[in-house]
Design an enzyme around this catalytic site. Structure first.
Site, PDB file in Angstrom:
ATOM      1  N   SER A 143      -3.312  57.047  16.880  1.00  0.00           N
ATOM      2  CA  SER A 143      -2.034  56.625  16.419  1.00  0.00           C
ATOM      3  C   SER A 143      -2.215  55.786  15.143  1.00  0.00           C
ATOM      4  O   SER A 143      -3.223  55.432  14.669  1.00  0.00           O
ATOM      5  CB  SER A 143      -1.515  55.425  17.448  1.00  0.00           C
ATOM      6  OG  SER A 143      -0.669  54.700  17.263  1.00  0.00           O
ATOM      7  N   TYR A 157      -3.932  48.562  23.178  1.00  0.00           N
ATOM      8  CA  TYR A 157      -3.675  50.064  22.866  1.00  0.00           C
ATOM      9  C   TYR A 157      -4.127  50.292  21.463  1.00  0.00           C
ATOM     10  O   TYR A 157      -4.814  51.394  21.436  1.00  0.00           O
ATOM     11  CB  TYR A 157      -2.144  50.427  23.053  1.00  0.00           C
ATOM     12  CG  TYR A 157      -1.666  51.786  22.490  1.00  0.00           C
ATOM     13  CD1 TYR A 157      -1.986  52.532  23.144  1.00  0.00           C
ATOM     14  CD2 TYR A 157      -0.948  51.626  21.396  1.00  0.00           C
ATOM     15  CE1 TYR A 157      -1.352  54.054  22.723  1.00  0.00           C
ATOM     16  CE2 TYR A 157      -0.519  52.849  20.893  1.00  0.00           C
ATOM     17  CZ  TYR A 157      -0.573  53.977  21.583  1.00  0.00           C
ATOM     18  OH  TYR A 157      -0.172  55.439  21.138  1.00  0.00           O
TER      19      TYR A 157
HETATM   20  P1  NAP Z   1       4.819  60.334  26.705  1.00  0.00           P
HETATM   21  O1  NAP Z   1       5.929  61.153  26.480  1.00  0.00           O
HETATM   22  O2  NAP Z   1       4.750  59.056  27.509  1.00  0.00           O
HETATM   23  O3  NAP Z   1       3.936  61.507  27.495  1.00  0.00           O
HETATM   24  C1  NAP Z   1       2.668  61.060  28.089  1.00  0.00           C
HETATM   25  C2  NAP Z   1       2.070  62.273  28.695  1.00  0.00           C
HETATM   26  O4  NAP Z   1       0.701  61.983  29.238  1.00  0.00           O
HETATM   27  C3  NAP Z   1       2.811  62.810  29.941  1.00  0.00           C
HETATM   28  O5  NAP Z   1       2.596  64.154  29.995  1.00  0.00           O
HETATM   29  C4  NAP Z   1       2.097  62.222  31.110  1.00  0.00           C
HETATM   30  O6  NAP Z   1       2.202  62.797  32.177  1.00  0.00           O
HETATM   31  C5  NAP Z   1       0.558  62.075  30.546  1.00  0.00           C
HETATM   32  N1  NAP Z   1      -0.128  61.375  31.204  1.00  0.00           N
HETATM   33  C6  NAP Z   1       0.090  59.740  31.372  1.00  0.00           C
HETATM   34  N2  NAP Z   1      -1.133  59.348  31.931  1.00  0.00           N
HETATM   35  C7  NAP Z   1      -2.074  60.272  32.022  1.00  0.00           C
HETATM   36  C8  NAP Z   1      -3.273  60.257  32.897  1.00  0.00           C
HETATM   37  N3  NAP Z   1      -3.760  59.201  33.519  1.00  0.00           N
HETATM   38  N4  NAP Z   1      -3.756  61.663  33.096  1.00  0.00           N
HETATM   39  C9  NAP Z   1      -3.320  62.760  32.520  1.00  0.00           C
HETATM   40  N5  NAP Z   1      -1.897  62.518  31.837  1.00  0.00           N
HETATM   41  C10 NAP Z   1      -1.414  61.561  31.637  1.00  0.00           C
HETATM   42  O7  NAP Z   1       3.690  60.115  25.617  1.00  0.00           O
HETATM   43  P2  NAP Z   1       3.726  60.566  23.882  1.00  0.00           P
HETATM   44  O8  NAP Z   1       4.772  59.544  23.222  1.00  0.00           O
HETATM   45  O9  NAP Z   1       4.136  61.946  23.685  1.00  0.00           O
HETATM   46  O10 NAP Z   1       2.394  60.126  23.450  1.00  0.00           O
HETATM   47  C11 NAP Z   1       1.405  61.375  23.551  1.00  0.00           C
HETATM   48  C12 NAP Z   1       0.344  60.989  22.675  1.00  0.00           C
HETATM   49  O11 NAP Z   1       0.603  60.498  21.450  1.00  0.00           O
HETATM   50  C13 NAP Z   1      -0.585  59.630  23.329  1.00  0.00           C
HETATM   51  O12 NAP Z   1      -1.772  59.676  23.066  1.00  0.00           O
HETATM   52  C14 NAP Z   1       0.153  58.435  22.576  1.00  0.00           C
HETATM   53  O13 NAP Z   1      -0.865  57.286  22.634  1.00  0.00           O
HETATM   54  C15 NAP Z   1       0.297  59.065  21.101  1.00  0.00           C
HETATM   55  N6  NAP Z   1       1.130  58.297  20.041  1.00  0.00           N
HETATM   56  C16 NAP Z   1       2.360  58.449  20.472  1.00  0.00           C
HETATM   57  C17 NAP Z   1       3.334  57.782  19.553  1.00  0.00           C
HETATM   58  C18 NAP Z   1       4.776  57.630  19.747  1.00  0.00           C
HETATM   59  O14 NAP Z   1       5.322  56.943  19.071  1.00  0.00           O
HETATM   60  N7  NAP Z   1       5.385  58.210  20.877  1.00  0.00           N
HETATM   61  C19 NAP Z   1       2.732  57.096  18.419  1.00  0.00           C
HETATM   62  C20 NAP Z   1       1.332  57.347  18.239  1.00  0.00           C
HETATM   63  C21 NAP Z   1       0.487  57.793  18.938  1.00  0.00           C
HETATM   64  P3  NAP Z   1       3.267  62.300  33.607  1.00  0.00           P
HETATM   65  O15 NAP Z   1       4.569  62.158  33.109  1.00  0.00           O
HETATM   66  O16 NAP Z   1       3.118  63.165  34.525  1.00  0.00           O
HETATM   67  O17 NAP Z   1       2.529  61.003  33.832  1.00  0.00           O
END
Ligand code: NAP
Length: 248
Positions: A143, A157
Site C-alpha cells: 500500500s 495497517y
Molecule cells: P476488499 O475489497 O476488502 O477484499 C478483501 C479480500 O480479502 C476479500 O476477498 C476477502 O474475502 C479476503 N480476505 C479477508 N480476510 C482474509 C483472510 N483472513 N484470509 C483470506 N482472505 C481474506 O480489499 P481490497 O481493497 O480489494 O484490498 C486488496 C489488497 O489491497 C489488500 O491487501 C489491501 O490492503 C490492499 N490495498 C487496498 C487499497 C484500497 O484503497 N482498497 C489500498 C492499498 C492497498 P472475504 O470477503 O471472504 O472475507
C-alpha cells in the site's frame, strides 16, 4: 497446459479484478476467500466464462493449516502453481495507536504479514527450481501507506504494509536465482469495500478528491499493474515496488 495462479482474497475488490485479468491473460485461476463463498463463486463463474478453469478455496490465510490445505487443493484440482498474488488484506476501525488493542494487531499482522509469509513459503516449495519446480512469479500487494504511515487512522495497517515492502525486497533477491521473480504493488486509494470495514467509506472519496489525480483508483487499474508484473513484459523487474497511487 495453462499457467496456474492463486490469488488470495480473490473474491472482491482488487483480487477479483486480478482474477478476471489473469483469466483474460490465459491463466487458470484459484480464488481464495475467507467468508463470502457466494462472492467467490460469482468471480469463478466470470473466470470460467473467459474459457479457463477456476477453483474457489476457502482459507483464512493467517492460519497455517488452512493455507497448507489450500495449496494442496490447488495442486490436486488445478495442477502445478505458476504464480501467487498475495492480495488478501484487512484494516481495522480507524483509531489512534493508544486506542488499539493487541487482538486487533494480531489480526492485522496475522492476515497481512503472516498470511503473505505462509502463502509465499508454500508457493516457493512448489515453484522454486531448488525444490524441483519450474519457476514462477509472486506479486505482493502492499500500500502507499507503507511510506505515508497513516497517522491517526491505522498506523498498524501501514506498518504491516511496510513489512510487505521489506518482504518483497528480500524475497526477490533470495529467489531470483531459483527462477522465481518477486515484485509488489503499492496501491493508493482504491474504490473497494475495504474502506467500509475501517469505518472510512464516507470520508475516502473526499480524501481522494484532494489527490493530484483527483479521484479514487479502480480495482482494475491496480489489477493491470499486478498482471503486468506477472508477465514476461516485466522480466527485468526484480524486487520492484510499483506505486499505483494517482500521484499520492
Ligand atoms: P476488499 O475489497 O476488502 O477484499 C478483501 C479480500 O480479502 C476479500 O476477498 C476477502 O474475502 C479476503 N480476505 C479477508 N480476510 C482474509 C483472510 N483472513 N484470509 C483470506 N482472505 C481474506 O480489499 P481490497 O481493497 O480489494 O484490498 C486488496 C489488497 O489491497 C489488500 O491487501 C489491501 O490492503 C490492499 N490495498 C487496498 C487499497 C484500497 O484503497 N482498497 C489500498 C492499498 C492497498 P472475504 O470477503 O471472504 O472475507
Amino acid at each position: 497446459m495453462k499457467p496456474i495462479v492463486l490469488i488470495t482474497g480473490g473474491s472482491r475488490g482488487i483480487g477479483a479484478a486480478t482474477a478476471l485479468l489473469c483469466a483474460r491473460a490465459g491463466y487458470d485461476v484459484a480464488i481464495n476467500y475467507a467468508h463470502d463463498a457466494a462472492a467467490a463463486d460469482a468471480v469463478a463463474e466470470q473466470v470460467r466464462s473467459l474459457g479457463v478453469r477456476a477453483l474457489t478455496v476457502r482459507a483464512d490465510v493467517s492460519d497455517e493449516a488452512q493455507v497448507l490445505a489450500m495449496f494442496e487443493r490447488v495442486d490436486a484440482e488445478l495442477g502445478p502453481l505458476s504464480a501467487l498474488v498475495n492480495n488478501a488484506g484487512v484494516v481495522a476501525a480507524a483509531a489512534r495507536l493508544d486506542e488499539m488493542s493487541l487482538t486487533r494487531w494480531q489480526r492485522v499482522f496475522g492476515v497481512n504479514v503472516i498470511g503473505s509469509l505462509l502463502c509465499a513459503r508454500a508457493a516457493v516449495m512448489r515453484m522454486s527450481r531448488l525444490h524441483g519446480g519450474a519457476g514462477g512469479v509472486i506479486v505482493n500487494v502492499s500500500s502507499r501507506v507503507a511510506q505515508l504511515g497513516s497517522p491517526g487512522i491505522y498506523v498498524d495497517y501501514a506498518a504491516s504494509k511496510g513489512a510487505i515492502d521489506s518482504l518483497t525486497l528480500g524475497l526477490a533477491r533470495e529467489l531470483i536465482g531459483e527462477g522465481i521473480r518477486v515484485n509488489g504493488v503499492r496501491p493508493g486509494i482504491i474504490d473497494t469495500e475495504i474502506h467500509a470495514s475501517g469505518g472510512m467509506a464516507d470520508l475516502v472519496p473526499g480524501v481522494a478528491a484532494t489527490l493530484p489525480i483527483g479521484r479514487m483508483g479502480s480495482a482494475d487499474e491496480v489489477a493491470q499493474s499486478i498482471v503486468w508484473l506477472m508477465s514476461a513484459a516485466s522480466s527485468y523487474c526484480v524486487g520492484t515496488l510499483l506505486d499505483v497511487g494517482g500521484g499520492r
